[in-house]
Design a protein around this motif. Structure first.
Motif, PDB file in Angstrom:
ATOM      1  N   SER A  55     -40.424  -2.209  -2.862  1.00 48.00           N
ATOM      2  CA  SER A  55     -41.198  -0.907  -3.262  1.00 48.00           C
ATOM      3  C   SER A  55     -40.083   0.051  -4.098  1.00 48.00           C
ATOM      4  N   GLN A  56     -39.547  -0.309  -5.167  1.00 48.39           N
ATOM      5  CA  GLN A  56     -38.658  -0.004  -5.878  1.00 48.39           C
ATOM      6  C   GLN A  56     -38.784   1.018  -6.665  1.00 48.39           C
ATOM      7  N   HIS A  93     -39.022  -6.889  -3.983  1.00 48.64           N
ATOM      8  CA  HIS A  93     -40.452  -7.147  -3.654  1.00 48.64           C
ATOM      9  C   HIS A  93     -41.180  -5.913  -3.709  1.00 48.64           C
ATOM     10  N   GLY A  94     -42.471  -6.334  -3.967  1.00 50.91           N
ATOM     11  CA  GLY A  94     -43.526  -4.942  -4.103  1.00 50.91           C
ATOM     12  C   GLY A  94     -44.746  -5.222  -3.776  1.00 50.91           C
ATOM     13  N   PRO A 103     -50.282  -8.968  -2.016  1.00 51.93           N
ATOM     14  CA  PRO A 103     -51.492  -8.273  -2.016  1.00 51.93           C
ATOM     15  C   PRO A 103     -51.930  -7.002  -0.994  1.00 51.93           C
ATOM     16  N   SER A 104     -50.764  -6.287  -1.078  1.00 52.62           N
ATOM     17  CA  SER A 104     -50.476  -5.353  -0.037  1.00 52.62           C
ATOM     18  C   SER A 104     -50.265  -4.006  -0.984  1.00 52.62           C
ATOM     19  N   GLY A 105     -49.646  -2.788   0.048  1.00 56.07           N
ATOM     20  CA  GLY A 105     -49.261  -1.616  -0.884  1.00 56.07           C
ATOM     21  C   GLY A 105     -47.772  -1.436  -0.628  1.00 56.07           C
ATOM     22  N   HIS A 106     -47.529  -0.162  -0.484  1.00 57.41           N
ATOM     23  CA  HIS A 106     -46.207   0.129  -0.326  1.00 57.41           C
ATOM     24  C   HIS A 106     -45.296  -0.235   0.666  1.00 57.41           C
ATOM     25  N   MET A 107     -46.040  -0.212   1.830  1.00 57.56           N
ATOM     26  CA  MET A 107     -45.471  -0.841   3.118  1.00 57.56           C
ATOM     27  C   MET A 107     -46.064  -2.100   3.211  1.00 57.56           C
ATOM     28  N   VAL A 108     -45.516  -3.052   2.221  1.00 58.59           N
ATOM     29  CA  VAL A 108     -45.923  -4.562   2.095  1.00 58.59           C
ATOM     30  C   VAL A 108     -46.463  -5.135   3.492  1.00 58.59           C
ATOM     31  N   SER A 149     -49.098 -10.613   4.356  1.00 55.79           N
ATOM     32  CA  SER A 149     -47.883 -10.288   3.576  1.00 55.79           C
ATOM     33  C   SER A 149     -46.550 -10.071   4.135  1.00 55.79           C
ATOM     34  N   LEU A 150     -46.418  -9.633   5.313  1.00 58.11           N
ATOM     35  CA  LEU A 150     -45.395  -9.682   6.317  1.00 58.11           C
ATOM     36  C   LEU A 150     -44.908 -10.817   6.561  1.00 58.11           C
TER      37      LEU A 150
END
Length: 534
Positions: free
Chosen positions: A249-250, A466-467, A502-507, A513-514
């Motif tokens: 989440s750069q 990663h994002g 297919p996730s958010g800031h906290m992948v 996604s984890l």
């Protein structure tokens, strides 16, 4: 959430918690019931455990403790910061052949509870996927996706956050207050924070005899900004070559920040780079006039439009004729679900807070910022921008409760102390002296030159980006843009890898996604650790 000026908004790239949490911190930096003298020496608690990662059991030693950082020059004997860490070492492995990864969240000034308890620690807190997690008791389970199968881990709390504290050691109260003021000014800044983390890392390498281990940085959100600064300091001031830098989440150039775009008129880049995330969010919530069959082909189409016709239209400014303005609004309606009338009223420029408030306004709902899959009741249906972040409200309590219980019961550290989600930062100095500059520049923070210099002076340094597609805090396409505009030669571009989820800031808040994040990062470390390759 209270309205924030731009510089404070930039400082609240929070990783899973609301800004109000920081407001509740006490003003002094001491542990609540410990004398200042307790901060002047390192503390540690050692325990053991086992984690099963994707079916394989790993025995580890855990150390929860603090290192004391001293000043430089004429203040080299002066203790300044007590930094808390939780380290996990796989048992039975020669340290020189075992990678070690330094992990931290962002904020700036955030504790590293999020990555610790949500992503890579041996225990993981269970939260709902895209809705509010019910109140306690919370589930704490074996983390099938801990990175301990690939690397030893050191989770670091930023100065003033978690159990980390700034130190003022003068006996006179007036002098102590002045010392603390100096500490805050020196450390709560891009450069001060970077040097503190670099100093912690080199001290940790000495304390645990890990100088010959393959070394990695893993930062999330503002932690990616920090990683670029720290990588350059380690490489070019401390002669520490890193094997890899992992960015989640750069945000490296704050000119791409969609949250503050309306406060920076004339710079339209954030609107262009956020458009694909708006499209992904509208797709997820079924707010598009015509629902595409699949997400990723749709995003490639939106990316193309964002950097061509949309960018050209915004560049025209007031010269854009009415017919073309109407056509662009119609296209944006197709990609975002927002009404043509609203888009025209917004002058084709919708910042993050506006989008979060408007997308589901007809349903009386606010869309999540850190993870736009989340929704929550709007606090004020007439507000221009979102008043809070539904994802933060949905999961923060679970993380806070789980860690506070875990650190005391299992890591045997912190009894009688308060664990602070965020440091008590009145202001953060975003001015940054980029490599080669004699002074901090009067511009938006941009650490692309720092990471570029680290890669050029160590051409074997690899970067893994990663994002999440549903991240409205640091949109994935902005990170992609930044990386493709880093001032490095073409020969080094092969050192950079990309992965989107297919996730958010906290992948990692999305379990599938984890798993993918774990597998991608573990593979990256295995490919770059140089073990057995000399």
């Amino acid at each position: 959430m209270r309205k924030l000026p731009l510089v404070v908004a930039l400082a609240t790239l929070l990783l899973g918690a609301t800004v109000q949490a920081a407001d509740k911190n006490p003003k002094n930096d001491k542990p609540d019931d410990k004398p200042e003298a307790a901060l002047l020496k390192p503390q540690s608690s050692e325990t053991s455990g086992t984690v099963k990662v994707e079916g394989r059991s790993i025995d580890y030693k855990a150390v929860a403790g603090t290192l004391v950082l001293h000043g430089t020059g004429d203040k080299e004997n002066e203790p300044q910061v007590s930094m808390f860490y939780a380290a996990y070492f796989k048992k039975g492995v020669e340290p020189g052949k075992r990678p070690i990864t330094f992990v931290y969240n962002g904020g700036p000034g955030s504790a590293t509870v999020w990555l610790h308890m949500g992503a890579f620690g041996p225990r993981r807190v269970v939260t709902s996927d895209d809705s509010h997690t019910p109140a306690a008791p919370y589930g704490l389970v074996n983390n099938d996706y801990s990175l301990l199968d690939a690397t030893d881990l050191v989770f670091i709390d930023a100065p003033g956050a978690g159990f980390s504290r700034l130190i003022a050691d003068d006996a006179d109260k007036g002098r102590r207050d002045e010392q603390m003021k100096e500490r805050r000014k020196a450390i709560y800044s891009v450069d001060g924070d970077g040097h503190a983390f670099a100093k912690f890392i080199t001290q940790f390498l000495s304390t645990y005899n890990r100088w010959n281990s393959p070394k990695y940085l893993f930062g999330e959100s503002y932690g990616t900004t920090r990683s670029a600064v720290v990588a350059n300091i380690l490489e070019n001031e401390d002669s520490v070559d890193l094997n890899g830098v992992i960015l989640l989440s750069q945000i490296l150039s704050f000119d791409t920040y969609i949250g503050g775009a309306t406060a920076n008129p004339g710079v339209d880049l954030p609107y262009e780079l956020a458009l694909p995330t708006y499209a992904a969010t509208a797709y997820y919530h079924h707010k598009l006039p015509q629902q595409p069959a699949a997400l990723e082909p749709f995003l490639r189409e939106v990316e193309q439009y964002a950097t061509t016709e949309y960018a050209t239209a915004l560049m025209a400014g007031s010269r854009l004729d009415d017919a073309r303005r109407q056509a662009v609004a119609q296209k944006l309606h197709q990609y975002t679900g927002l009404s043509v009338a609203y888009l025209l009223k917004a002058n084709l420029r919708v910042n993050g807070g506006m989008f979060e408030e408007q997308l589901q306004a007809d349903d009386g709902m606010t869309t999540g910022r850190l993870d736009s899959r989340f929704s929550g009741p709007a606090l004020d249906p007439l507000s221009k921008s979102a008043e809070y972040d539904p994802q933060s409200s949905a999961i923060s309590s679970a993380y806070v409760a789980a860690f506070n219980d875990y650190v005391r019961r299992q890591l045997k550290f912190g009894d009688g102390q308060s664990y602070r989600l965020f440091a008590d930062i009145d202001s953060w100095e975003f001015k940054h002296g980029v490599p080669g500059s004699d002074e901090a520049l009067q511009q938006s923070t941009n650490v692309l030159p720092d990471l570029a210099k680290a890669m050029k002076t160590n051409p074997n340094l690899h970067v893994s980006l990663h994002g999440g597609y549903y991240d409205l805090a640091t949109p994935y396409y902005a990170a992609d843009y930044e990386m493709h505009h880093m001032p490095i030669p073409a020969s080094l571009e092969k050192n950079i890898s990309y992965a989107w989820y297919p996730s958010g800031h906290m992948v990692y808040a999305h379990e599938d996604s984890l798993k993918k994040l774990h597998d991608n990062v573990a593979r990256f470390i295995d490919d770059t650790d140089n073990v057995g390759k000399h």
